[in-house]
Structures are given as structure tokens and as C-alpha cells.
Motif scaffolding. Structure first.
Motif, PDB file in Angstrom:
ATOM      1  N   SER A  30       0.803  -1.224   0.000  1.00  0.00           N
ATOM      2  CA  SER A  30       0.000   0.000   0.000  1.00  0.00           C
ATOM      3  C   SER A  30       0.833   1.270   0.000  1.00  0.00           C
ATOM      4  CB  SER A  30      -0.925   0.007   1.216  1.00  0.00           C
ATOM      5  OG  SER A  30      -0.176  -0.045   2.406  1.00  0.00           O
ATOM      6  N   ILE A  31       2.165   1.122  -0.034  1.00  0.00           N
ATOM      7  CA  ILE A  31       3.045   2.287   0.006  1.00  0.00           C
ATOM      8  C   ILE A  31       3.160   2.899  -1.380  1.00  0.00           C
ATOM      9  CG2 ILE A  31       5.373   3.106   0.507  1.00  0.00           C
ATOM     10  CD1 ILE A  31       3.751   2.252   2.957  1.00  0.00           C
ATOM     11  N   TYR A  32       2.904   4.216  -1.492  1.00  0.00           N
ATOM     12  CA  TYR A  32       3.006   4.869  -2.791  1.00  0.00           C
ATOM     13  C   TYR A  32       4.121   5.907  -2.845  1.00  0.00           C
ATOM     14  CZ  TYR A  32       0.965   9.263  -1.195  1.00  0.00           C
ATOM     15  OH  TYR A  32       0.748  10.452  -0.561  1.00  0.00           O
ATOM     16  N   ALA A  33       4.705   6.232  -1.703  1.00  0.00           N
ATOM     17  CA  ALA A  33       5.782   7.226  -1.687  1.00  0.00           C
ATOM     18  C   ALA A  33       6.755   6.918  -0.558  1.00  0.00           C
ATOM     19  CB  ALA A  33       5.228   8.634  -1.520  1.00  0.00           C
ATOM     20  N   ARG A  34       8.023   7.233  -0.809  1.00  0.00           N
ATOM     21  CA  ARG A  34       9.058   7.100   0.220  1.00  0.00           C
ATOM     22  C   ARG A  34       9.783   8.439   0.319  1.00  0.00           C
ATOM     23  NH1 ARG A  34      10.873   1.814   0.771  1.00  0.00           N
ATOM     24  NH2 ARG A  34      12.074   2.612   2.539  1.00  0.00           N
ATOM     25  N   GLY A  35      10.257   8.752   1.499  1.00  0.00           N
ATOM     26  CA  GLY A  35      10.896  10.043   1.630  1.00  0.00           C
ATOM     27  C   GLY A  35      11.914  10.110   2.741  1.00  0.00           C
ATOM     28  N   TRP A  36      12.605  11.246   2.773  1.00  0.00           N
ATOM     29  CA  TRP A  36      13.524  11.597   3.850  1.00  0.00           C
ATOM     30  C   TRP A  36      13.134  12.976   4.369  1.00  0.00           C
ATOM     31  CZ3 TRP A  36      17.021   8.413   6.006  1.00  0.00           C
ATOM     32  CH2 TRP A  36      17.398   7.277   5.299  1.00  0.00           C
ATOM     33  N   TYR A  37      13.058  13.079   5.682  1.00  0.00           N
ATOM     34  CA  TYR A  37      12.798  14.334   6.367  1.00  0.00           C
ATOM     35  C   TYR A  37      13.926  14.556   7.362  1.00  0.00           C
ATOM     36  CZ  TYR A  37       8.030  14.188   4.519  1.00  0.00           C
ATOM     37  OH  TYR A  37       6.933  14.174   3.695  1.00  0.00           O
ATOM     38  N   ARG A  38      14.032  15.779   7.858  1.00  0.00           N
ATOM     39  CA  ARG A  38      15.033  16.044   8.892  1.00  0.00           C
ATOM     40  C   ARG A  38      14.475  17.033   9.902  1.00  0.00           C
ATOM     41  NH1 ARG A  38      19.500  19.358   5.221  1.00  0.00           N
ATOM     42  NH2 ARG A  38      18.288  21.300   4.978  1.00  0.00           N
ATOM     43  N   GLN A  39      15.040  16.954  11.113  1.00  0.00           N
ATOM     44  CA  GLN A  39      14.636  17.859  12.181  1.00  0.00           C
ATOM     45  C   GLN A  39      15.874  18.291  12.944  1.00  0.00           C
ATOM     46  OE1 GLN A  39      11.582  16.340  14.802  1.00  0.00           O
ATOM     47  NE2 GLN A  39      11.031  18.400  15.446  1.00  0.00           N
ATOM     48  N   ALA A  40      16.133  19.590  12.880  1.00  0.00           N
ATOM     49  CA  ALA A  40      17.242  20.177  13.633  1.00  0.00           C
ATOM     50  C   ALA A  40      16.733  20.617  14.995  1.00  0.00           C
ATOM     51  CB  ALA A  40      17.820  21.357  12.857  1.00  0.00           C
ATOM     52  N   PRO A  41      17.623  20.764  15.985  1.00  0.00           N
ATOM     53  CA  PRO A  41      17.192  21.180  17.329  1.00  0.00           C
ATOM     54  C   PRO A  41      16.422  22.500  17.285  1.00  0.00           C
ATOM     55  CG  PRO A  41      19.452  20.410  17.381  1.00  0.00           C
ATOM     56  CD  PRO A  41      19.056  20.460  15.931  1.00  0.00           C
ATOM     57  N   GLY A  42      15.265  22.511  17.923  1.00  0.00           N
ATOM     58  CA  GLY A  42      14.458  23.719  17.999  1.00  0.00           C
ATOM     59  C   GLY A  42      13.683  24.051  16.747  1.00  0.00           C
ATOM     60  N   LYS A  43      13.728  23.166  15.749  1.00  0.00           N
ATOM     61  CA  LYS A  43      13.023  23.420  14.492  1.00  0.00           C
ATOM     62  C   LYS A  43      12.025  22.318  14.203  1.00  0.00           C
ATOM     63  CE  LYS A  43      16.664  26.125  12.261  1.00  0.00           C
ATOM     64  NZ  LYS A  43      17.471  26.296  11.023  1.00  0.00           N
ATOM     65  N   GLN A  44      11.091  22.626  13.300  1.00  0.00           N
ATOM     66  CA  GLN A  44      10.112  21.631  12.896  1.00  0.00           C
ATOM     67  C   GLN A  44      10.726  20.647  11.902  1.00  0.00           C
ATOM     68  OE1 GLN A  44       6.713  23.824  11.372  1.00  0.00           O
ATOM     69  NE2 GLN A  44       5.731  23.764  13.379  1.00  0.00           N
ATOM     70  N   ARG A  45      10.140  19.474  11.840  1.00  0.00           N
ATOM     71  CA  ARG A  45      10.567  18.482  10.862  1.00  0.00           C
ATOM     72  C   ARG A  45      10.241  19.005   9.470  1.00  0.00           C
ATOM     73  NH1 ARG A  45       9.187  12.223  11.941  1.00  0.00           N
ATOM     74  NH2 ARG A  45      10.107  12.931  13.920  1.00  0.00           N
ATOM     75  N   GLU A  46      11.181  18.840   8.540  1.00  0.00           N
ATOM     76  CA  GLU A  46      10.984  19.360   7.193  1.00  0.00           C
ATOM     77  C   GLU A  46      11.322  18.290   6.147  1.00  0.00           C
ATOM     78  OE1 GLU A  46      13.640  22.618   6.383  1.00  0.00           O
ATOM     79  OE2 GLU A  46      15.438  21.419   6.657  1.00  0.00           O
ATOM     80  N   LEU A  47      10.649  18.398   5.009  1.00  0.00           N
ATOM     81  CA  LEU A  47      10.920  17.485   3.900  1.00  0.00           C
ATOM     82  C   LEU A  47      12.304  17.770   3.322  1.00  0.00           C
ATOM     83  CD1 LEU A  47       9.965  15.399   1.732  1.00  0.00           C
ATOM     84  CD2 LEU A  47       9.179  17.382   0.419  1.00  0.00           C
TER      85      LEU A  47
END
Length: 115
Positions: free
Chosen positions: A30-47
Motif C-alpha cells: 500500500s506504500i506509494y511514496a518514500r521520503g527523507w525528512y530532517r529535524q534540527a534542534p528547535g526546528k520543525q521536521r521538514e521534507l
């Protein structure tokens, strides 16, 4: 249920390279997309980068030309090749897998860019 396990993070000097891997197991049908996100200290998770079945790839502007997302022929493992790394790339990097109704996440791998 889908399980994602990342590897390949570490400490690298500015201008260096790292290659992250994310191995998936479980019900991938059922998976249609794969990705990488990152989160730096004090910041929101981003694509960072995403690959969508039948549609190709997209990247954050900050990593275009430096990072490349790809997957193996079995579509179980997704890679993130990171070149010309900068200190602002320092973050915890998370792998993702999307269904139409839910996103699975890995546990994250730390990437630190410092001299």
C-alpha cells in the motif's frame, strides 16, 4: 504494518559526503511514496526529498543539486546520497513511507556536519 530502519548517519566535515539507507519490511503493497525528512534542534521536521511511484522525485530547495534520493530495484531500500554537506544540514534524518491514509516513520539517524 511497515517497519523502517535507517542507517548511515555520522559526523562529517563540511564539503564531505554521507549516504543514508532506509530498509523497509512488512506490508509494502500500500506504500506509494518514500521520503527523507530532517529535524534540527528547535526546528520543525521538514521534507528533504521524496520519491513518489509513477511521479518522480522532489527536493527541498536547500538541498537541490547536492542530495539525491533513490531506491533499489526491489523497492525495499531507499537511499539518500548527500554531497557537499554544510553545517546547516546537521539534523536527525528520518525515513518515511506513505500510504493514502498513514505515514510510517523510522527511528531517525543523526547527521552532524562540523569541522
Amino acid at each position: 504494518q511497515v517497519r523502517l530502519v535507517e542507517s548511515g548517519g555520522g559526523l562529517v566535515q563540511p564539503g564531505g559526503s554521507l549516504r543514508l539507507s532506509c530498509v523497509a519490511s512488512g506490508g509494502m503493497f500500500s506504500i506509494y511514496a518514500r521520503g527523507w525528512y530532517r529535524q534540527a534542534p528547535g526546528k520543525q521536521r521538514e521534507l528533504v526529498a521524496r520519491i513518489v511511484n509513477g511521479e518522480g522525485t522532489n527536493y527541498a530547495d536547500s538541498v537541490k543539486g547536492r542530495f539525491t534520493i533513490s531506491k533499489d530495484s526491489a523497492e525495499k531500500t531507499v537511499f539518500l546520497q548527500m554531497d557537499n554537506l554544510k553545517p546547516e544540514d546537521t539534523a536527525v534524518y528520518y525515513c518515511s513511507a506513505d500510504t493514502l491514509t498513514y505515514t510510517y516513520w523510522g527511528q531517525g539517524t543523526q547527521v552532524t556536519v562540523s569541522s
